[in-house]
Design a protein around this motif. Structure first.
Motif, PDB file in Angstrom:
ATOM      1  N   PHE A   1       7.044  28.352-121.916  1.00 10.44           N
ATOM      2  CA  PHE A   1       5.988  28.886-122.915  1.00 10.44           C
ATOM      3  C   PHE A   1       5.537  27.645-123.497  1.00 10.44           C
ATOM      4  CE2 PHE A   1       9.258  32.143-122.622  1.00 10.44           C
ATOM      5  CZ  PHE A   1       8.514  33.382-122.030  1.00 10.44           C
TER       6      PHE A   1
ATOM      7  N   PRO B   1       3.200  35.688-111.841  1.00  4.36           N
ATOM      8  CA  PRO B   1       2.474  35.158-112.816  1.00  4.36           C
ATOM      9  C   PRO B   1       1.086  35.195-112.824  1.00  4.36           C
ATOM     10  CG  PRO B   1       3.475  33.520-111.426  1.00  4.36           C
ATOM     11  CD  PRO B   1       3.752  34.919-110.890  1.00  4.36           C
TER      12      PRO B   1
ATOM     13  N   TRP C   1       0.944  31.773-117.160  1.00  2.00           N
ATOM     14  CA  TRP C   1       2.601  31.751-117.241  1.00  2.00           C
ATOM     15  C   TRP C   1       3.040  30.308-117.189  1.00  2.00           C
ATOM     16  CZ3 TRP C   1       6.200  34.649-118.995  1.00  2.00           C
ATOM     17  CH2 TRP C   1       7.782  34.066-118.549  1.00  2.00           C
ATOM     18  N   ASP C   2       3.968  29.955-118.111  1.00  4.66           N
ATOM     19  CA  ASP C   2       4.889  28.844-118.151  1.00  4.66           C
ATOM     20  C   ASP C   2       6.393  29.151-118.405  1.00  4.66           C
ATOM     21  OD1 ASP C   2       6.210  26.503-118.451  1.00  4.66           O
ATOM     22  OD2 ASP C   2       4.800  25.647-120.207  1.00  4.66           O
TER      23      ASP C   2
ATOM     24  N   CYS D   1      -2.091  34.389-124.070  1.00  5.24           N
ATOM     25  CA  CYS D   1      -1.436  33.118-123.766  1.00  5.24           C
ATOM     26  C   CYS D   1      -0.081  33.165-122.772  1.00  5.24           C
ATOM     27  CB  CYS D   1      -0.673  32.538-125.133  1.00  5.24           C
ATOM     28  SG  CYS D   1       0.276  33.489-126.009  1.00  5.24           S
ATOM     29  N   SER D   2       0.004  34.174-122.235  1.00  7.38           N
ATOM     30  CA  SER D   2       0.817  34.729-121.367  1.00  7.38           C
ATOM     31  C   SER D   2       0.639  36.139-120.609  1.00  7.38           C
ATOM     32  CB  SER D   2       2.287  34.658-121.863  1.00  7.38           C
ATOM     33  OG  SER D   2       3.403  35.041-120.670  1.00  7.38           O
TER      34      SER D   2
ATOM     35  N   LYS E   1      -0.428  27.216-121.146  1.00  3.38           N
ATOM     36  CA  LYS E   1      -1.345  28.463-120.517  1.00  3.38           C
ATOM     37  C   LYS E   1      -1.578  28.429-119.170  1.00  3.38           C
ATOM     38  CE  LYS E   1      -2.816  29.664-125.375  1.00  3.38           C
ATOM     39  NZ  LYS E   1      -4.093  29.536-126.160  1.00  3.38           N
TER      40      LYS E   1
END
Length: 181
Positions: free
Chosen positions: A69, A62, A65-66, A98-99, A72
């Motif tokens: 989602f 990552p 990453w979450d 955002c990812s 951020k």
């Protein structure tokens, strides 16, 4: 930063909004990313392959990453790549990252057909940049299949569509995967 290229292996029967894998947006010199990923530990983060359907044979590093989602979160390795990631973001001009993850699919493995669902996927643009791949690694979205070349930048429209990857080659497949909004 980008060099314009032509598309290849596209099914002529798919046009306009039916197209799931957009023609290459250009190319990126991936040499810096290749140097960095050689230094990274693919076994540190396992949550994605443990919690996401079809991802059990993959490895993830990552960057932004979450798993849900919702945020951020910038992971430690992001800061080694920040300048290059922001250059890609600027060149694409499709929103803010955002990812961002590196994903590895080992030789002989697959990502099962699945659907990404939810607000995050409805609001973002997914981009894949192959860093390492082979001619026997097939990416599928809907009825469309593609062999992606190293360094080419692809927008993937997979919102609600069945998609997956099969690596029948002798080498691992490693992509930089970005979501922009």
């Amino acid at each position: 930063f980008f060099k314009q290229t032509t598309a290849y292996e596209i099914r002529l029967s798919l046009v306009g909004s039916e197209m799931c894998i957009r023609d290459s947006l250009g190319t990126v010199d991936v040499s810096f990313f290749l140097e960095v990923i050689e230094q990274l530990n693919w076994n540190t983060y396992t949550e994605r392959q443990e919690k996401r359907f079809g991802m059990q044979d993959t490895y993830t590093i990552p960057l932004v990453w979450d798993i849900n989602f919702k945020s951020k979160k910038r992971w430690g390795d992001y800061y080694r790549l920040e300048e290059e990631l922001l250059s890609i973001e600027k060149a694409l001009d499709k929103g803010k990252i955002c990812s961002a993850v590196f994903t590895k699919l080992p030789a002989g493995k697959q990502i099962n057909l699945h659907r990404d669902k939810g607000e995050f996927f409805d609001e973002t643009i997914r981009v894949h940049i192959p860093l390492v791949t082979n001619e026997n690694c097939i990416f599928r979205v809907g009825r469309e299949t593609r062999v992606m070349r190293v360094g080419e930048v692809f927008e993937i429209s997979n919102q609600g569509k069945v998609h997956g990857t099969e690596n029948k080659g002798d080498t691992d497949r490693i992509h930089l995967m970005l979501d922009l909004k």
